[in-house]
Motif scaffolding. Structure first.
Motif, mmCIF file in Angstrom:
data_model
loop_
_atom_site.group_PDB
_atom_site.id
_atom_site.type_symbol
_atom_site.label_atom_id
_atom_site.label_comp_id
_atom_site.label_asym_id
_atom_site.label_seq_id
_atom_site.Cartn_x
_atom_site.Cartn_y
_atom_site.Cartn_z
ATOM 1 N N PHE A 1 -7.565 -3.398 3.851
ATOM 2 C CA PHE A 1 -6.312 -2.875 4.403
ATOM 3 C C PHE A 1 -6.498 -1.422 4.833
ATOM 4 C CE2 PHE A 1 -2.509 -0.376 4.103
ATOM 5 C CZ PHE A 1 -1.560 -1.134 4.775
ATOM 6 N N GLU A 2 -7.132 -0.648 3.963
ATOM 7 C CA GLU A 2 -7.342 0.778 4.267
ATOM 8 C C GLU A 2 -8.160 0.975 5.532
ATOM 9 O OE1 GLU A 2 -8.983 2.335 0.585
ATOM 10 O OE2 GLU A 2 -7.131 3.457 0.215
ATOM 11 N N ASP B 1 -6.520 12.154 -2.056
ATOM 12 C CA ASP B 1 -5.698 12.835 -1.065
ATOM 13 C C ASP B 1 -4.346 12.181 -0.824
ATOM 14 O OD1 ASP B 1 -7.270 15.022 -0.567
ATOM 15 O OD2 ASP B 1 -8.518 13.969 0.887
ATOM 16 N N VAL C 1 -2.428 9.492 8.256
ATOM 17 C CA VAL C 1 -2.034 9.250 6.869
ATOM 18 C C VAL C 1 -3.194 9.556 5.918
ATOM 19 C CG1 VAL C 1 -1.371 7.409 5.239
ATOM 20 C CG2 VAL C 1 -0.295 7.529 7.497
ATOM 21 N N PHE C 2 -4.397 9.460 6.432
ATOM 22 C CA PHE C 2 -5.580 9.600 5.581
ATOM 23 C C PHE C 2 -6.238 10.973 5.690
ATOM 24 C CE2 PHE C 2 -4.692 5.203 6.243
ATOM 25 C CZ PHE C 2 -4.895 4.632 4.996
ATOM 26 N N GLN C 3 -5.515 11.899 6.308
ATOM 27 C CA GLN C 3 -6.003 13.265 6.454
ATOM 28 C C GLN C 3 -6.320 13.884 5.082
ATOM 29 O OE1 GLN C 3 -3.957 15.114 10.080
ATOM 30 N NE2 GLN C 3 -3.119 16.215 8.332
ATOM 31 N N ALA C 4 -7.425 14.612 4.995
ATOM 32 C CA ALA C 4 -7.757 15.296 3.738
ATOM 33 C C ALA C 4 -6.762 16.431 3.515
ATOM 34 C CB ALA C 4 -9.168 15.838 3.808
ATOM 35 N N LEU C 5 -6.441 16.682 2.244
ATOM 36 C CA LEU C 5 -5.466 17.741 1.955
ATOM 37 C C LEU C 5 -6.132 19.097 1.728
ATOM 38 C CD1 LEU C 5 -2.890 15.900 -0.337
ATOM 39 C CD2 LEU C 5 -2.947 16.098 2.151
ATOM 40 N N MET D 1 5.650 6.476 6.461
ATOM 41 C CA MET D 1 4.825 6.375 5.250
ATOM 42 C C MET D 1 5.548 5.597 4.161
ATOM 43 S SD MET D 1 3.188 10.092 4.393
ATOM 44 C CE MET D 1 1.603 10.613 5.038
ATOM 45 N N TYR E 1 0.829 -1.205 0.000
ATOM 46 C CA TYR E 1 0.000 0.000 0.000
ATOM 47 C C TYR E 1 0.864 1.256 0.000
ATOM 48 C CZ TYR E 1 -3.922 3.069 0.925
ATOM 49 O OH TYR E 1 -4.887 4.051 0.814
ATOM 50 N N ASP F 1 1.129 5.221 0.765
ATOM 51 C CA ASP F 1 0.473 6.288 1.518
ATOM 52 C C ASP F 1 0.499 7.622 0.778
ATOM 53 O OD1 ASP F 1 -0.011 4.612 3.710
ATOM 54 O OD2 ASP F 1 1.985 4.989 4.534
ATOM 55 N N ARG F 2 1.619 7.894 0.118
ATOM 56 C CA ARG F 2 1.768 9.203 -0.523
ATOM 57 C C ARG F 2 2.434 9.074 -1.873
ATOM 58 N NH1 ARG F 2 -0.887 12.472 1.020
ATOM 59 N NH2 ARG F 2 -0.057 13.130 3.023
ATOM 60 N N GLN G 1 -3.629 2.534 -5.659
ATOM 61 C CA GLN G 1 -2.992 2.896 -4.387
ATOM 62 C C GLN G 1 -2.007 1.835 -3.917
ATOM 63 O OE1 GLN G 1 -3.895 6.073 -3.869
ATOM 64 N NE2 GLN G 1 -2.031 5.997 -2.659
ATOM 65 N N ILE H 1 -7.619 -4.406 -0.785
ATOM 66 C CA ILE H 1 -7.087 -3.050 -0.614
ATOM 67 C C ILE H 1 -8.006 -2.259 0.319
ATOM 68 C CG2 ILE H 1 -6.361 -0.924 -1.777
ATOM 69 C CD1 ILE H 1 -5.953 -2.617 -4.343
ATOM 70 N N CYS I 1 7.342 8.331 -6.094
ATOM 71 C CA CYS I 1 7.309 9.426 -7.062
ATOM 72 C C CYS I 1 8.005 8.901 -8.307
ATOM 73 C CB CYS I 1 8.058 10.631 -6.491
ATOM 74 S SG CYS I 1 8.266 12.008 -7.658
ATOM 75 N N ARG J 1 -7.455 7.129 -4.481
ATOM 76 C CA ARG J 1 -7.600 7.987 -3.293
ATOM 77 C C ARG J 1 -6.918 9.325 -3.574
ATOM 78 N NH1 ARG J 1 -4.971 8.886 1.689
ATOM 79 N NH2 ARG J 1 -3.360 7.319 1.403
ATOM 80 N N LEU K 1 3.977 16.615 4.084
ATOM 81 C CA LEU K 1 3.232 15.671 3.247
ATOM 82 C C LEU K 1 3.912 14.313 3.291
ATOM 83 C CD1 LEU K 1 2.558 18.151 0.364
ATOM 84 C CD2 LEU K 1 0.789 16.962 1.649
ATOM 85 N N ARG L 1 -3.356 4.341 11.786
ATOM 86 C CA ARG L 1 -2.561 5.513 11.397
ATOM 87 C C ARG L 1 -3.462 6.555 10.727
ATOM 88 N NH1 ARG L 1 1.033 3.971 7.360
ATOM 89 N NH2 ARG L 1 -0.261 2.205 6.852
#
Ligand code: SF4
Lengths: 472, 215
Positions: free
Chosen positions: B199-200, A56, B210-214, A128, A27, A29-30, A162, B196, A132, A54, A123, B207
């Motif tokens: 898992f999320e 965000d 990690v899933f905070q809105a931007l 995490m 997975y 995260d970013r 993701q 998936i 990139c 996702r 970020l 955590r």
């Protein structure tokens, strides 16, 4: 059973599924996006009628192509003179708008090199998985992240699912003990490591940098080291989290706050290898023996301490290495046996995701203050890593120090690190560069790059040739 | 993605170690927003004597006669052999795109850089790792015999020389399966969408930051 390495822990915490054939879904995260490796990925999504999994998880900023001159920059995207660059940056804007992805656009003060911007904004956060479409994503490993570069197909894969399909790498520990000498920096440490393990030394491995030298290092310094893990062949380079790591994120715009902050900190404190963890490969270096480094050839492993003389190919036993050395001499226009300090410079570049943060600019400015660039040097430039680094440097008056010495003070971007914009070397020119790659043509067709620390680049600019910054 | 099962073709020898992606496709060509059009500029700085830029008429450029891919005997090659750590440097997928478009279906070397290696599989290009001594044999036979052809058989994991002798290579099952069948791995991963999501859901508990809105 032996304990887990940091890499094992990060892997286990992001394992979605181990499939029957042994491949794993990990997975992410970013994901950080930039203009060069994303357009085909967005196109792929469109063609397949897919949406990002996702939103965000993704953040974008243009960096590789953006012009760094004030005049060109003042007119935004429309002002980019090179048409292909303009289209590429505009395409990133369009894609981010169409797919509703957060982007720091060209003249947003948060814009900059992806690897500077991610941590600066919070970020990138400890623990995490960060990816990139850029090999220097290893930089983020400085924060105990599992971070690595991916190709465009994988950028699309992460956008759509993701996840990434991965095979676990081996564990490698690079242990640098003792303390560094005066004037020796994180850049010298990583160049010395690459000189020792070679550019393929880390292939197939995730490297953890451990030992007192990294514990003592600032977060900026750790980023410089992890940034170049890829030059040692490892996609991943990491440093365990400690109190410095945690403090770095306090108050960062996208860092958690309140209850989430406390919860995060508790987790971040676990991000280190267990004392009884076993590494497949261990390399140890005594930090006290490291001197300021200068690369002389066309591969980052062709690097030597400042007081050395260039190697003689005839004395190299390995035929493939000897052949590479001879090619490097031909390209670099240098003579075997000459002293590093006799290499004269035409240009000096301070910038790139390796060394364009505030600490780097401070180190360079400290050497330069009250001196001026040698008349034989055609151009010396400083390119801050982000709009916020630039702002901070200006608040500290560093821009004045650079300008007074004859340096150019530019707008943020990748710039002469890879010369995709107008900043490049002419054929045959030698450049002292704080970037990470000295490949043929990297900084311009026929250009000759020497990788050094910011302090060493600054000293070279003043002297017109390489000098030992420790006695400068 | 183009399938890869068996490729029999002319071999071109690039006798260099640490061939980096900046050499495979120089950065000025990365400004394209498309996936195609990179073949004509593969190894641009070695192939031509002038400095290349995108959109140029390559037919009008001075060719470097000393560069191996320009030798008449290697025209039409589909197998590239090279030395250790091929594809080091950047993550640009433009490198396998350029190799593929030029006509190379497989690259054989004693080792590859990780990201490049991975990128090849996404584009129907097979990177084959052989032992240093085996690569040496290929180099020697290739130089000695004009029109030297070999067969790379992914199904059987073998590189077969003209005399019928074979070198075996390893490749992981998942990648082999995708390449043999020309599969789109995004589609395969989406087959695990429930995993998936599960898992999320768990990760959001453990955590949440990690899933905070931007925004
Ligand atoms: S600064 Fe250089 S190495 Fe870093 S992301 Fe930009 S081009 Fe790549």
């Amino acid at each position: 059973m032996s304990g887990k390495t940091l890499y094992d822990k990060l892997w286990d915490d992001h394992l979605v599924k181990q499939r029957d054939d042994g491949s794993c879904l990990i997975y992410i995260d970013r994901q950080l996006l930039h203009e060069v490796t994303s357009p085909q990925a967005f196109d792929g999504l469109r063609l397949a009628g897919r949406q990002p999994w996702r939103l965000d998880a993704n953040v974008a900023t243009p960096d590789h192509n953006v012009p760094t001159s004030k005049t060109e920059r003042a007119r935004g995207v429309a002002g980019i003179e090179d048409e292909t660059s303009r289209i590429q940056v505009a395409t990133l804007d369009d894609n981010c708008r169409d797919f509703d992805i957060v982007e720091f656009t060209i003249n947003d003060e948060r814009q900059g090199i992806v690897h500077v911007v991610g941590p600066e904004q919070g970020l990138t956060l400890p623990g995490m998985t960060v990816v990139c479409g850029d090999s220097h994503t290893a930089t983020h490993g400085a924060f105990a992240c599992l971070a690595h570069g991916i190709g465009t197909s994988e950028v699309e894969h992460v956008l759509a699912t993701q996840c990434l399909v991965q095979k676990k790498s081996k564990n490698m520990q690079v242990l640098v003990t003792g303390t560094l000498g005066e004037g020796v920096t994180s850049k010298d440490v990583v160049l010395a490591i690459i000189g020792k393990i070679g550019t393929a030394g880390g292939n197939g491995h995730a490297i953890e940098f451990a030992g007192s030298v990294f514990e003592d290092m600032s977060m900026e310094g750790r980023m410089t080291v992890c940034n170049m893990a890829i030059e040692g062949g490892a996609r991943v380079g990491m440093v365990a989290a400690d109190e410095k790591t945690i403090e770095y994120f306090r108050g960062k715009p996208f860092a958690p706050s309140g209850e989430n902050w406390d919860k995060a900190v508790a987790y971040w404190r676990t991000l280190k290898s267990d004392a009884d963890a076993i590494f497949d490969t261990v390399v140890e270096i005594d930090g006290a023996t490291i001197k300021p480094q200068v690369s002389w050839g066309t591969s980052p492993e062709m690097v030597l301490p400042i007081d050395a003389t260039l190697p003689v190919p005839g004395q190299e036993a390995d035929a493939v290495k000897r052949d590479s050395m001879e090619r490097a001499y031909q390209y670099m226009g240098l003579t075997p046996g000459m002293a590093i300090t006799d290499i004269r410079l035409d240009r000096v570049f301070i910038g790139s995701c390796t060394n364009s943060r505030i600490e780097d600019l401070r180190a360079a400015a400290a050497v330069i203050k009250g001196r001026s660039v040698a008349s034989s040097v055609k151009q010396a430039m400083v390119v801050p890593g982000s709009g916020l680094v630039k702002k901070q440097a200006e608040a500290e008056g560093l821009d004045k120090v650079f300008l007074a010495a004859g340096f150019e003070w530019r707008e943020p971007g990748c710039s002469m690190c890879l010369a995709m914009n107008a900043d490049k070397l002419q054929s045959g020119e030698h450049c002292a560069s704080t970037s990470n790659r000295n490949f043929e043509g990297r900084q311009g067709n026929g250009g000759r790059t020497h990788l050094v620390s910011p302090a060493m680049a600054a000293a070279a600019a003043i002297a017109g040739h390489f000098v030992d910054v420790r006695s400068f | 993605m183009e399938k890869f099962t068996v490729v029999k073709g002319l071999v071109a020898p690039l006798d260099r170690a640490n061939v980096d992606t900046d050499q495979i496709i120089p950065k000025q060509f990365l400004k394209s927003i498309r996936r195609t059009g990179f073949g004509p500029n593969l190894f641009d700085e070695w192939r031509y004597l002038d400095e290349g830029y995108p959109g140029q008429d390559n037919a009008a450029r001075p060719v470097n006669p000393a560069f191996v891919l320009n030798f008449p005997r290697y025209q039409g090659a589909s197998v590239l052999i090279a030395r250790q750590n091929f594809g080091c440097g950047s993550s640009r997928e433009h490198a396998p795109w350029a190799l593929q478009e030029y006509g190379f279906r497989t690259v054989i070397a004693s080792s590859f850089a990780d990201i490049f290696f991975n990128n090849c599989f996404k584009n129907g290009v097979l990177p084959v790792i052989l032992k240093e001594a085996e690569v040496d044999v290929l180099f020697q036979e290739c130089e000695a015999n004009e029109g030297y052809q070999i067969t790379v058989d992914l199904e059987r994991k073998k590189v077969i020389r003209p005399n019928g002798e074979a070198f075996s290579f390893e490749v992981d099952d998942f990648r082999r399966h995708c390449l043999l069948n020309g599969l789109d791995d995004i589609g395969l991963t989406l087959g695990f969408a429930d995993d998936i999501r599960a898992f999320e859901a768990k990760a959001k508990q453990a955590r949440p930051w990690v899933f905070q809105a931007l925004r």
